[in-house]
Design a protein around this motif. Structure first.
Motif, PDB file in Angstrom:
ATOM      1  N   LYS A 146     -58.278 -10.034  85.804  1.00  0.00           N
ATOM      2  CA  LYS A 146     -59.309  -9.458  86.670  1.00  0.00           C
ATOM      3  C   LYS A 146     -60.179  -8.540  85.841  1.00  0.00           C
ATOM      4  O   LYS A 146     -59.804  -8.127  84.759  1.00  0.00           O
ATOM      5  N   GLY A 147     -61.292  -8.168  86.413  1.00  0.00           N
ATOM      6  CA  GLY A 147     -62.111  -7.149  85.751  1.00  0.00           C
ATOM      7  C   GLY A 147     -63.349  -7.719  85.103  1.00  0.00           C
ATOM      8  O   GLY A 147     -64.168  -8.310  85.773  1.00  0.00           O
ATOM      9  N   ASP A 148     -63.433  -7.553  83.808  1.00  0.00           N
ATOM     10  CA  ASP A 148     -64.657  -7.860  83.092  1.00  0.00           C
ATOM     11  C   ASP A 148     -64.873  -9.376  83.003  1.00  0.00           C
ATOM     12  O   ASP A 148     -64.389 -10.014  82.082  1.00  0.00           O
ATOM     13  N   LEU A 149     -65.588  -9.930  83.952  1.00  0.00           N
ATOM     14  CA  LEU A 149     -65.712 -11.378  84.022  1.00  0.00           C
ATOM     15  C   LEU A 149     -67.097 -11.874  83.629  1.00  0.00           C
ATOM     16  O   LEU A 149     -68.096 -11.195  83.819  1.00  0.00           O
ATOM     17  N   THR A 150     -67.095 -13.067  83.096  1.00  0.00           N
ATOM     18  CA  THR A 150     -68.349 -13.766  82.817  1.00  0.00           C
ATOM     19  C   THR A 150     -68.234 -15.135  83.483  1.00  0.00           C
ATOM     20  O   THR A 150     -67.328 -15.376  84.273  1.00  0.00           O
ATOM     21  N   PHE A 151     -69.143 -16.021  83.119  1.00  0.00           N
ATOM     22  CA  PHE A 151     -69.085 -17.379  83.652  1.00  0.00           C
ATOM     23  C   PHE A 151     -68.817 -18.355  82.522  1.00  0.00           C
ATOM     24  O   PHE A 151     -69.250 -18.139  81.396  1.00  0.00           O
ATOM     25  N   ASP A 152     -68.100 -19.401  82.845  1.00  0.00           N
ATOM     26  CA  ASP A 152     -67.887 -20.435  81.850  1.00  0.00           C
ATOM     27  C   ASP A 152     -68.259 -21.795  82.425  1.00  0.00           C
ATOM     28  O   ASP A 152     -67.909 -22.111  83.560  1.00  0.00           O
ATOM     29  N   HIS A 153     -69.004 -22.572  81.622  1.00  0.00           N
ATOM     30  CA  HIS A 153     -69.273 -23.957  81.984  1.00  0.00           C
ATOM     31  C   HIS A 153     -68.072 -24.790  81.542  1.00  0.00           C
ATOM     32  O   HIS A 153     -67.760 -24.829  80.347  1.00  0.00           O
ATOM     33  N   VAL A 154     -67.394 -25.412  82.499  1.00  0.00           N
ATOM     34  CA  VAL A 154     -66.185 -26.174  82.167  1.00  0.00           C
ATOM     35  C   VAL A 154     -66.542 -27.282  81.182  1.00  0.00           C
ATOM     36  O   VAL A 154     -65.962 -27.384  80.109  1.00  0.00           O
ATOM     37  N   VAL A 155     -67.511 -28.125  81.566  1.00  0.00           N
ATOM     38  CA  VAL A 155     -68.104 -29.035  80.581  1.00  0.00           C
ATOM     39  C   VAL A 155     -69.263 -28.265  79.959  1.00  0.00           C
ATOM     40  O   VAL A 155     -70.198 -27.891  80.659  1.00  0.00           O
ATOM     41  N   PRO A 156     -69.174 -27.932  78.680  1.00  0.00           N
ATOM     42  CA  PRO A 156     -70.179 -27.045  78.078  1.00  0.00           C
ATOM     43  C   PRO A 156     -71.588 -27.599  78.242  1.00  0.00           C
ATOM     44  O   PRO A 156     -71.794 -28.810  78.244  1.00  0.00           O
ATOM     45  N   ARG A 157     -72.524 -26.674  78.356  1.00  0.00           N
ATOM     46  CA  ARG A 157     -73.916 -27.088  78.483  1.00  0.00           C
ATOM     47  C   ARG A 157     -74.357 -27.948  77.308  1.00  0.00           C
ATOM     48  O   ARG A 157     -75.107 -28.903  77.471  1.00  0.00           O
ATOM     49  N   ALA A 158     -73.833 -27.604  76.134  1.00  0.00           N
ATOM     50  CA  ALA A 158     -74.193 -28.359  74.929  1.00  0.00           C
ATOM     51  C   ALA A 158     -73.776 -29.828  75.053  1.00  0.00           C
ATOM     52  O   ALA A 158     -74.290 -30.693  74.359  1.00  0.00           O
ATOM     53  N   ARG A 159     -72.808 -30.082  75.961  1.00  0.00           N
ATOM     54  CA  ARG A 159     -72.353 -31.467  76.163  1.00  0.00           C
ATOM     55  C   ARG A 159     -72.854 -32.036  77.478  1.00  0.00           C
ATOM     56  O   ARG A 159     -72.245 -32.944  78.046  1.00  0.00           O
TER      57      ARG A 159
ATOM     58  N   SER B 215     -73.286 -25.804  88.229  1.00  0.00           N
ATOM     59  CA  SER B 215     -73.015 -26.193  89.614  1.00  0.00           C
ATOM     60  C   SER B 215     -71.679 -25.601  90.028  1.00  0.00           C
ATOM     61  O   SER B 215     -70.905 -25.127  89.193  1.00  0.00           O
ATOM     62  N   TRP B 216     -71.404 -25.657  91.319  1.00  0.00           N
ATOM     63  CA  TRP B 216     -70.114 -25.181  91.824  1.00  0.00           C
ATOM     64  C   TRP B 216     -68.958 -25.863  91.093  1.00  0.00           C
ATOM     65  O   TRP B 216     -67.923 -25.270  90.872  1.00  0.00           O
ATOM     66  N   GLU B 217     -69.158 -27.154  90.777  1.00  0.00           N
ATOM     67  CA  GLU B 217     -68.059 -27.940  90.220  1.00  0.00           C
ATOM     68  C   GLU B 217     -67.883 -27.732  88.725  1.00  0.00           C
ATOM     69  O   GLU B 217     -66.872 -28.137  88.153  1.00  0.00           O
ATOM     70  N   ASN B 218     -68.878 -27.085  88.091  1.00  0.00           N
ATOM     71  CA  ASN B 218     -68.780 -26.984  86.635  1.00  0.00           C
ATOM     72  C   ASN B 218     -68.837 -25.552  86.103  1.00  0.00           C
ATOM     73  O   ASN B 218     -68.823 -25.354  84.895  1.00  0.00           O
ATOM     74  N   VAL B 219     -68.927 -24.589  86.984  1.00  0.00           N
ATOM     75  CA  VAL B 219     -68.958 -23.199  86.528  1.00  0.00           C
ATOM     76  C   VAL B 219     -67.795 -22.449  87.155  1.00  0.00           C
ATOM     77  O   VAL B 219     -67.521 -22.602  88.352  1.00  0.00           O
ATOM     78  N   VAL B 220     -67.091 -21.673  86.346  1.00  0.00           N
ATOM     79  CA  VAL B 220     -65.979 -20.865  86.864  1.00  0.00           C
ATOM     80  C   VAL B 220     -66.072 -19.452  86.294  1.00  0.00           C
ATOM     81  O   VAL B 220     -66.699 -19.222  85.264  1.00  0.00           O
ATOM     82  N   ALA B 221     -65.430 -18.533  87.000  1.00  0.00           N
ATOM     83  CA  ALA B 221     -65.311 -17.170  86.494  1.00  0.00           C
ATOM     84  C   ALA B 221     -64.334 -17.190  85.315  1.00  0.00           C
ATOM     85  O   ALA B 221     -63.302 -17.857  85.371  1.00  0.00           O
ATOM     86  N   ALA B 222     -64.679 -16.476  84.257  1.00  0.00           N
ATOM     87  CA  ALA B 222     -63.806 -16.438  83.084  1.00  0.00           C
ATOM     88  C   ALA B 222     -63.904 -15.068  82.417  1.00  0.00           C
ATOM     89  O   ALA B 222     -64.965 -14.461  82.413  1.00  0.00           O
ATOM     90  N   CYS B 223     -62.784 -14.611  81.875  1.00  0.00           N
ATOM     91  CA  CYS B 223     -62.824 -13.359  81.121  1.00  0.00           C
ATOM     92  C   CYS B 223     -63.436 -13.653  79.749  1.00  0.00           C
ATOM     93  O   CYS B 223     -63.478 -14.804  79.305  1.00  0.00           O
ATOM     94  N   SER B 224     -63.886 -12.607  79.089  1.00  0.00           N
ATOM     95  CA  SER B 224     -64.551 -12.817  77.798  1.00  0.00           C
ATOM     96  C   SER B 224     -63.639 -13.472  76.760  1.00  0.00           C
ATOM     97  O   SER B 224     -64.063 -14.400  76.076  1.00  0.00           O
ATOM     98  N   PRO B 225     -62.369 -13.012  76.648  1.00  0.00           N
ATOM     99  CA  PRO B 225     -61.499 -13.667  75.655  1.00  0.00           C
ATOM    100  C   PRO B 225     -61.340 -15.168  75.901  1.00  0.00           C
ATOM    101  O   PRO B 225     -61.405 -15.966  74.947  1.00  0.00           O
ATOM    102  N   CYS B 226     -61.150 -15.571  77.149  1.00  0.00           N
ATOM    103  CA  CYS B 226     -61.004 -17.001  77.436  1.00  0.00           C
ATOM    104  C   CYS B 226     -62.308 -17.740  77.166  1.00  0.00           C
ATOM    105  O   CYS B 226     -62.310 -18.848  76.621  1.00  0.00           O
ATOM    106  N   ASN B 227     -63.407 -17.109  77.553  1.00  0.00           N
ATOM    107  CA  ASN B 227     -64.713 -17.708  77.336  1.00  0.00           C
ATOM    108  C   ASN B 227     -64.933 -17.971  75.841  1.00  0.00           C
ATOM    109  O   ASN B 227     -65.368 -19.046  75.428  1.00  0.00           O
ATOM    110  N   LEU B 228     -64.558 -16.982  75.064  1.00  0.00           N
ATOM    111  CA  LEU B 228     -64.728 -17.071  73.611  1.00  0.00           C
ATOM    112  C   LEU B 228     -63.803 -18.127  73.026  1.00  0.00           C
ATOM    113  O   LEU B 228     -64.184 -18.912  72.167  1.00  0.00           O
ATOM    114  N   ARG B 229     -62.567 -18.121  73.544  1.00  0.00           N
ATOM    115  CA  ARG B 229     -61.557 -19.035  73.024  1.00  0.00           C
ATOM    116  C   ARG B 229     -61.979 -20.477  73.285  1.00  0.00           C
ATOM    117  O   ARG B 229     -61.819 -21.351  72.452  1.00  0.00           O
TER     118      ARG B 229
END
Ligand SMILES: [Zn+2]
Length: 194
Positions: A109-122, A127-141
């Motif tokens: 919980k806490g400091d959240l960003t958004f992550d594209h499950v299928v990356p935009r580069a790909r 959309s609802w189906e392709n964006v999720v809340a993600a913490c920065s470490p997971c987003n980076l990873r």
């Protein structure tokens, strides 16, 4: 609760800081949870005067005009039922609410960003189906890799939420500032359904 984090999303007009009235639909449920349906005391008093609402609870404060005085309402209920909106707007806030303000990879919980499950580069879309809340470490990873490449899993499949589903989520995340006379109306039905 990580309340400070949430309030960033909820705009609170200055006029609502003093004696806001909780507005209930004719079925005695809040008209909306996010943002919580609040009217300024001026609006509430005006609506009560014009018989559009009934007063359910009041503050310990009075407003006086030359001819009359009235206790400021803290809870009002609409006389006519307003059908709740079916459509859910695709907004940053609603997406966080759908994901319960948790990283959909690790649950943080806490400091959240958004992550594209299928990356935009790909070719992943926003959309609802392709964006999720993600913490920065997971987003980076995860970076611009696919789930499988990154060996990461989602806690639940991302889907467009229904209006009712989002309302139920909203009940779990009440605003920070609640007047005591509001509490019955905010939690009563939630407990019945639990
Ligand atoms: Zn995470």
């Amino acid at each position: 609760m990580d309340g400070d984090f949430r309030t960033e999303f909820v705009r609170e007009p200055a006029a609502l800081r003093q004696f806001p009235a909780l507005v209930l639909n004719a079925d005695y449920r809040p008209l909306s949870y996010y943002p919580l349906s609040l009217w300024t005391w001026q609006e509430a008093v005006k609506a009560a005067w014009s018989d559009r609402v009934d007063i359910v609870a009041e503050y310990d404060h009075w407003v006086r005009s030359p001819s009359t005085e009235i206790r400021i309402p803290s809870v009002i209920v609409l006389r006519d039922f307003v059908r709740p909106q079916k459509r859910v707007a695709f907004t940053r806030f609603n997406l966080f609410l759908r994901d319960e303000f948790r990283c959909q990879y690790c649950g943080a919980k806490g400091d959240l960003t958004f992550d594209h499950v299928v990356p935009r580069a790909r070719g992943g879309i926003t959309s609802w189906e392709n964006v999720v809340a993600a913490c920065s470490p997971c987003n980076l990873r995860k970076g611009s890799r696919s789930l499988r490449q990154a060996r990461m899993n989602l806690r639940k499949p991302p889907r467009a939420p229904g209006a009712e589903q989002l309302r139920n989520m909203g009940r779990k995340f009440p605003p920070n500032h609640l007047h005591e006379s509001w509490l019955d109306f905010l939690y009563w039905d939630a407990e019945l359904e639990a």
